[in-house]
Design an enzyme around this catalytic site. Sequence first.
Site, PDB file in Angstrom:
ATOM      1  CB  SER A  48      38.740 -59.187 -85.905  1.00  0.00           C
ATOM      2  OG  SER A  48      38.314 -58.221 -86.842  1.00  0.00           O
ATOM      3  CG  ASN A  49      41.766 -56.066 -88.896  1.00  0.00           C
ATOM      4  OD1 ASN A  49      41.113 -55.043 -88.923  1.00  0.00           O
ATOM      5  ND2 ASN A  49      41.649 -57.022 -89.816  1.00  0.00           N
ATOM      6  CE1 TYR A  50      43.240 -53.544 -81.176  1.00  0.00           C
ATOM      7  CE2 TYR A  50      45.351 -53.687 -82.314  1.00  0.00           C
ATOM      8  CZ  TYR A  50      44.581 -53.908 -81.187  1.00  0.00           C
ATOM      9  OH  TYR A  50      45.131 -54.467 -80.089  1.00  0.00           O
ATOM     10  CB  SER A  51      40.082 -52.211 -89.853  1.00  0.00           C
ATOM     11  OG  SER A  51      39.384 -51.398 -90.752  1.00  0.00           O
TER      12      SER A  51
END
Length: 402
Positions: A210-213
């Site tokens: 995933s990512n930091y959003s």
Amino acid sequence: MEVLNGKNIVVGITGSIAAYKAAILVRLLTCEKANVKVIMTPLAKQFITPLTMATLSKNPILVDFFNPENGEWNSHVSLGEWADAYLIAPATANTIGKMAGGIADNLLLTTYLSAKCPVFVSPAMDLDMFAHPTTQNNISRLISYGNHIIEPESGELASGLIGKGRMAEPATIVEYLKKYFSSKFTLEGKKIMVTAGGTIEPIDPVRYISNYSSGKMGIALAEELADRGADVTLIKASTSVPVKNGRIKIVDAVSAEKMYVASVNEFSKTDAAVMCAAVADYTPTAISNSKIKKNENEWSLSLKRTKDIAAELGKMKNNQLLVGFALETNDEETNALKKLKEKNLDFIVLNSLNDEGAGFGHDTNKIKIIYRDGTSVEYPLNTKKNLSKDIADAVERNLLNS
Ligand code: CTP
């Protein structure tokens, strides 16, 4: 500004302990110089007296279809025609369910079905009743019919439990109505989809990419657009903040593929799409059904490309406004311009990870909006909430002038 001055407001009161707040609500509305007529369900009379409500509203209370004393008919049709707004506060789960299902077994409900004016619903119930999928589905249906839901608040409930379900404070409800009538609903009748959050790409039952959003920017924007009266669908991946505006329809789409399917499905129905989500560009080629075990060797994960949702919508686009975001670390403007052209966007919102206080997770952001003709407008560091107003202004200008 006395925006409620002279407005005809029908207040519908249902059988909830929060009915006592309706007294303050009606008092506040009459202080704003609104004309108020009150309808009570038979059960509401057990929580607050018609005498109290009649005194405060300066009008007789309506409960039955006709007056048993003299046979005079209480016409729900003429009430519906008289009203500039119909406010149902408190609205119990029972009444909300009946409204969603078209049941009309009291004056409050027949008036709802004949009302041509905007309808505002302020739910009040215990936290479990509010959270129940039946209630949530009924509320979604009411939103899809164009009703305005004034979100209940979280806090201590009459049952002693703590959670979401407490009727919004009378002052909050009056503010909501004032906002509506101060013609801030500039996007009324427009359907807008917003994607938000970071997608999750499963590797095996316990791991993912995933990512930091955090989804903060997308959710703030969805709320601002809904506050302006737009019919907003939020296509939501993983986010760390709640969606407060009850008028927003939420479609959960956690992975890039699910977000693609949901977005394509929604796009043809919309006037504008704002692509805020941080969508994974790659996803595992295969998802393991069982937990992958370690061994002594190096391990590499095979990834395949996901679909570029914004670019796909750019190809499908007819008259819709298509807005993208770009989060860059270097050659910011060049990269953003490239995305704007390649994805056939109308404008792109650029934010750079190099700017202090901007980007993932922060409550603040610094943006530049770049248009197709190469012109751009820079906005200084501000809260995401305030910047969402600037972006909504740009959406509004482009949508209403097209
Ligand atoms: N976007 C999308 N679907 C994808 C990737 C991106 O809809 N699979 C959208 C984003 O929501 C955003 C815009 O495209 O509005 C730009 O996203 P970004 O991640 O900055 O760019 P990419 O096109 O993925 O390019 P790169 O990762 O190489 O910078």
